[in-house]
Design an enzyme around this catalytic site. Structure first.
Site, PDB file in Angstrom:
ATOM      1  N   ALA A 250       0.808  -1.233   0.000  1.00  0.00           N
ATOM      2  CA  ALA A 250       0.000   0.000   0.000  1.00  0.00           C
ATOM      3  C   ALA A 250       0.840   1.282   0.000  1.00  0.00           C
ATOM      4  O   ALA A 250       0.288   2.369   0.139  1.00  0.00           O
ATOM      5  CB  ALA A 250      -1.017   0.038   1.148  1.00  0.00           C
ATOM      6  N   ALA A 251       2.149   1.166  -0.198  1.00  0.00           N
ATOM      7  CA  ALA A 251       2.961   2.394  -0.285  1.00  0.00           C
ATOM      8  C   ALA A 251       2.542   3.204  -1.514  1.00  0.00           C
ATOM      9  O   ALA A 251       2.370   4.426  -1.435  1.00  0.00           O
ATOM     10  CB  ALA A 251       4.441   2.048  -0.358  1.00  0.00           C
ATOM     11  N   GLY A 252       2.364   2.524  -2.639  1.00  0.00           N
ATOM     12  CA  GLY A 252       1.926   3.222  -3.858  1.00  0.00           C
ATOM     13  C   GLY A 252       0.546   3.836  -3.662  1.00  0.00           C
ATOM     14  O   GLY A 252       0.278   4.960  -4.110  1.00  0.00           O
ATOM     15  N   ASP A 253      -0.332   3.103  -2.986  1.00  0.00           N
ATOM     16  CA  ASP A 253      -1.698   3.619  -2.737  1.00  0.00           C
ATOM     17  C   ASP A 253      -1.634   4.854  -1.844  1.00  0.00           C
ATOM     18  O   ASP A 253      -2.397   5.809  -2.029  1.00  0.00           O
ATOM     19  CB  ASP A 253      -2.553   2.552  -2.051  1.00  0.00           C
ATOM     20  CG  ASP A 253      -2.714   1.313  -2.914  1.00  0.00           C
ATOM     21  OD1 ASP A 253      -2.663   1.445  -4.155  1.00  0.00           O
ATOM     22  OD2 ASP A 253      -2.874   0.219  -2.347  1.00  0.00           O
TER      23      ASP A 253
HETATM   24  O1  RIB Z   1      -1.685  -2.050  -3.252  1.00  0.00           O
HETATM   25  C1  RIB Z   1      -1.877  -2.945  -2.184  1.00  0.00           C
HETATM   26  C2  RIB Z   1      -3.156  -3.671  -2.356  1.00  0.00           C
HETATM   27  O2  RIB Z   1      -3.069  -4.478  -3.497  1.00  0.00           O
HETATM   28  C3  RIB Z   1      -3.489  -4.611  -1.235  1.00  0.00           C
HETATM   29  O3  RIB Z   1      -4.199  -3.998  -0.193  1.00  0.00           O
HETATM   30  C4  RIB Z   1      -4.264  -5.706  -1.940  1.00  0.00           C
HETATM   31  O4  RIB Z   1      -5.610  -5.748  -1.610  1.00  0.00           O
HETATM   32  C5  RIB Z   1      -4.072  -5.454  -3.423  1.00  0.00           C
HETATM   33  O5  RIB Z   1      -5.173  -4.893  -3.976  1.00  0.00           O
END
Ligand code: RIB
Length: 305
Positions: A250-253
């Site tokens: 989730a770093a990119g998110d």
């Molecule tokens: O970017 C991380 C996410 O990728 C995770 O939370 C997982 O659910 C996938 O979608």
């Protein structure tokens, strides 16, 4: 009233194991821990934008199972508007994640309810899209839906961000003209551009190619090497803050959500990229997807070691 970020995308329950290393094909490894954690690229980006100062609405689908209830509650706990979050019969999206001792991960997702987010479902919530300042999509929901939302975002004059994740090949060419900010990582930039991305120089070539294809501006996230911004006139490299990584999930998110929140709040691109990078750096110091995403006060209090 904080500016509005609307995320159209996925929600997954992450089934996370930690193991000394990622398993090879056919191999069984003894893991060290297991946890279920709310995730999904869309939901993670929504949580990031909300924790980092934006008013956020989520457009997506969860299943009628216990995971679906938990995924919805996780967003509601962040004051994210869930009026456009539908519950559909069946299983929620899941992600099987292994994180190794070097904080690298491998992920397999199963779409489940995310596959039910079709263009007609999104159209039921057009008022939510209309209320957006910044609209974000990723690729964990059907491609038809992503294309539909990008076009609608352009029609409505919104700032449109596409995080093309996960990407395994070229995007439909007619999408590019609707994208203000395309934010891939290295492997996604390579898949989209058809060019290898292994260094800053090769990232510049890929970014130029993506702009030539029609993307407005491109930000390639480069992990510990920071990010590269390209706008067709030139490039700017932003080194990443140095931190000790525990888990990069989730770093990119977090970068995308933080960048969107800052942009929606009136920051310019350079400020928004730096803000997103600090948020992403903080996220890798903690385990899990949504639990790792920092709050505004964490980012404001961050000083590089
Ligand atoms: O970017 C991380 C996410 O990728 C995770 O939370 C997982 O659910 C996938 O979608």
């Amino acid at each position: 009233m904080p500016a509005k970020v609307v995320v159209v995308g996925s929600l997954n329950m992450d089934l996370v194991t930690r193991a000394p290393r990622l398993p090879r094909g056919g191999e069984t490894l003894i893991g060290q821990s297991f946890a279920t954690v709310s995730g999904g690229k869309g939901a993670n980006q929504a949580v990031a934008a909300a924790r980092l100062g934006a008013q956020v609405a989520m457009v997506g689908c969860v299943g009628s199972d216990a995971y679906g209830r938990e995924l919805r509650e996780a967003l509601l706990a962040e004051q994210i508007d869930c009026q456009a979050l539908s519950t559909v019969e069946g299983s929620s999206g899941v992600a099987l994640i292994v994180v190794d001792d070097h904080s690298q991960n491998a992920i397999v997702i199963v779409a489940g309810a995310n596959g039910a987010l079709t263009p007609p479902v999104v159209d039921q919530f057009d008022a939510v899209l209309q209320a957006a300042d910044v609209l974000i999509c990723q690729l964990e929901v059907p491609y038809d839906t992503v294309g539909h939302v990008l076009r609608r975002g352009r029609e409505l004059g919104k700032t449109v961000i596409l995080n093309p994740a996960p990407a395994s090949g070229a995007l439909p060419v007619d999408w590019y003209g609707s994208i203000d900010y395309l934010i891939p990582n290295e492997s996604e930039a390579a898949a989209l551009s058809g060019l290898p991305v292994e260094s800053l120089e090769t990232a510049k070539a890929a970014a130029s190619q993506l702009i030539a294809m029609g993307a407005g501006k491109v930000i390639i996230t480069l992990g510990a090497e920071g990010s590269l911004f390209a706008n067709g006139q030139g490039f700017q490299h932003f080194p990443a803050p140095r931190v000790t990584a525990v888990d990069t999930t989730a770093a990119g998110d977090t970068f995308v959500g933080g960048f969107a929140a800052a942009l929606a709040g009136g920051s310019n691109e350079v400020e928004a990229i730096r803000f997103g990078q600090v948020a992403a750096a903080l996220s890798v110091t903690r385990a899990g997807a949504q639990p790792s995403i920092p709050r505004l006060s964490d980012v404001q209090g961050f000083s590089a070691p």
